[in-house]
Design an enzyme around this catalytic site. Structure first.
Site, short mmCIF file in Angstrom:
data_model
loop_
_atom_site.label_atom_id
_atom_site.label_comp_id
_atom_site.label_asym_id
_atom_site.label_seq_id
_atom_site.Cartn_x
_atom_site.Cartn_y
_atom_site.Cartn_z
N SER A 128 46.41 78.73 54.43
CA SER A 128 46.84 79.83 53.56
C SER A 128 45.71 80.34 52.68
CB SER A 128 48.04 79.42 52.70
OG SER A 128 47.78 78.21 52.06
N HIS B 294 49.74 82.33 60.06
CA HIS B 294 50.11 81.82 58.74
C HIS B 294 51.61 82.02 58.46
CE1 HIS B 294 49.97 82.32 54.12
NE2 HIS B 294 50.06 81.07 54.42
N GLU C 138 51.88 85.82 59.30
CA GLU C 138 50.69 86.66 59.32
C GLU C 138 49.85 86.25 60.52
OE1 GLU C 138 49.81 87.63 54.67
OE2 GLU C 138 49.24 85.66 55.37
N ASN D 272 49.52 86.82 50.17
CA ASN D 272 49.01 86.18 48.95
C ASN D 272 48.10 87.10 48.15
OD1 ASN D 272 50.42 83.82 48.97
ND2 ASN D 272 48.90 82.70 50.15
#
Ligand code: NAI
Length: 504
Positions: A118, A139, A151, A189
């Site tokens: 991540s 991800h 992702e 993120n």
């Protein structure tokens, strides 16, 4: 393309990934350096799937077939015939690189190596591989079967065929595949940074309490959780580490500045639910809901005056004031008695009253950016008299809607946070980190926002958002609030925020 999948690391993520693909029809081999972790993971998945059978969501036959497809691997060698290996091991670059090195000597040349990292660069993980073109990011989010998004991260050298293969695999398993290049924080993120960092910034200025900020964000824009509730759920140590990592990787761009408040609270062990105390207290895992402070009883003796000629706003304010037995003056200028209300966008109350030449002791700001039905925000400034604030609060809550009183802030709370989310979203679009559609969908699925960043921009009005940002930047003099070119151009051209950079 991928029938036989190896999953390495049988922790929280690996077991979820194994369950997802075994359920969608792939053969899955699960490996971990700790044999008991594999056993635990398979037992955990069996238990979860059995519950689905008990609820009638999964047939006995499908249960058996799924468990049959999820097999333990007692050593890495057993993964040699896999078409795809997904690693979900410890988040350390060298350890992941070493694992991929071992795998390259085992698997076929066309076996894809995917990482669930991540925070590490996929490109850097791939950089020590003989065939970096077969390395990609995949991800997932926790818990994997329920968070219907992944992702698909394109490293600098990843072959496009493999990206498409991973997208198809995700689709088949019912997950939305958000394709994104290998940039810090990837897509989710990165986009998620605006909400929490701006909330901490507001807190650090002493504008409002965490509880007030959370209540406003829930009742206004409709977030399921406010930023501080979210910090407590995720664990402030985890969130702060992500904030620091994204900030470092973007070479200290002030948009992403983490907060000294978070650093201190992490040092103090105030991490949230997992330590029993964060921004809230928890007993037996349950949040202790703090009491909302009641408005003090006060005689309303003064008339009110509202700046601006927005008819809807005037009639809303007038209605609530008359419920309190107070009047709204009609004149262009306030009387010498009136409590003056201004409704700034992106400016603080001090700046707004100074521009208008209004008296500091009896001028307050009212947030008209969001709906009025659930909660209202009244902003004071250092010159405002306490009795004036109390009268305004009493009058504006006369119909039973609670009023939060906050200290002076450019853009109140909701304006600042929403403008930040939209601005960062448009910057992400500008950088080509996601298409507009992928961005909005991914953020809703992964972060549970009621709208994607671009949809938020349209909902509140992109002109308004740009005004909030320009004024924030003027008040604070900081590049943190600079509007993204994507946003500014679409406002200037009168185009939807989803408009791509060029017409095909
Ligand atoms: P975890 O600590 O629950 O599980 C990691 C597992 O990997 C452990 O069972 C450990 O024994 C095993 N392991 C460690 N080194 C190994 C090696 N060299 N070979 C084989 N097995 C090894 O960790 P978690 O939370 O499942 O995270 C795994 C990866 O997924 C990390 O890269 C993390 O950053 C990423 N990630 C985690 C998310 C989360 O919410 N926990 C979300 C998205 C990504």
């Amino acid at each position: 393309m991928f029938n036989r999948i190896g999953v390495i690391g049988a922790g929280a993520m690996g077991r979820g990934i194994a369950q997802l693909f075994a359920s969608s029809g792939q053969q899955v081999l699960l490996y971990d350096t700790r044999a008991e972790a594999i056993e635990d993971a398979i037992a955990f998945n069996r238990n979860l799937l059995q519950r689905s059978v008990a609820k009638g969501k999964l047939s006995e036959g499908d249960f058996d077939a799924t468990m049959e497809r999820m097999q333990p691997a007692s050593d890495l060698e057993q993964l040699k015939d896999c078409d795809l290996v997904i690693e979900a091991i410890v988040e350390i670059l060298e350890v992941k690189q070493k694992l991929f090195d071992q795998l390259e000597s085992l698997v076929r040349d066309d076996c894809v190596l995917a990482t669930n990292t991540s925070s590490l660069s996929v490109t850097r993980i791939a950089s020590s591989c003989k065939r970096p073109e077969r390395v990609a990011g995949f991800h997932f989010f926790n818990p994997v079967p329920l968070m219907k998004i992944v992702e698909v991260v394109r490293g600098e050298r990843t072959d496009e065929r493999y990206i498409q293969g991973l997208v198809e695999l995700a689709d088949k398993a019912g997950h939305f595949a958000a394709i994104t290049p290998d940039t810090p924080g990837f897509l989710v993120n990165h986009a998620g940074r605006a909400f929490g960092t701006e909330a901490l910034r507001i807190l650090s200025e002493g504008v409002a309490t965490p509880q007030q900020i959370d209540r406003m964000l829930r009742d206004g824009p409709g977030f399921r959780m406010g930023p501080f509730e979210l910090f407590d759920l995720t664990g402030l140590d985890v969130s702060h580490a992500v904030m620091e990592s994204v900030y470092e990787q973007f070479y200290h761009d002030p948009r992403y500045t983490p907060s000294f408040i978070a650093a201190q609270r992490v040092a103090a062990g105030l991490l949230g639910r997992k330590t029993g105390q964060g921004f809230y207290r928890y007993e037996d895992g349950q949040k202790i809901e703090p009491q909302e402070p009641a408005a003090e009883e006060v005689m309303i003796t003064r008339p009110f005056w509202l700046h601006g000629d927005d008819i809807v706003m005037r009639s809303n304010v007038s209605a609530v004031l008359s419920a309190a037995g107070a009047t709204l003056e009609e004149g262009n200028q306030p009387s010498a008695e009136a409590i003056c209300l201004v409704t700034p966008l992106g400016e603080d109350c001090t700046t707004a009253l100074t521009h208008l030449g209004l008296p500091g002791e009896r001028t307050l700001a009212l947030d008209c950016f969001d709906n009025w039905d659930k909660r209202r925000t009244l902003m004071r400034q250092p010159a405002a008299e306490a009795n004036i604030v109390a009268q305004a609060r009493g009058a504006l809550s006369a119909d039973g809607v609670p009023v939060e009183v906050i200290n002076d802030s450019a853009g109140f709370v909701i304006q600042r946070l929403i403008a930040g989310v939209v601005n960062l979203g448009t910057e992400i679009a500008q950088k080509g980190i996601a298409t507009p559609e992928t961005l909005d969908r991914a953020i809703q699925l992964a972060l549970g926002y009621p709208k994607g960043p671009l949809a938020f921009g349209e909902h509140y009005g992109k002109h308004q958002i740009l005004t909030v940002l320009n004024n924030l930047q003027a008040v604070y003099g900081e590049p943190r609030y600079r509007p993204s070119p994507w946003l500014r151009r679409r406002v200037q051209l009168g185009l939807p925020l989803t408009t791509p950079e060029f017409q095909e």
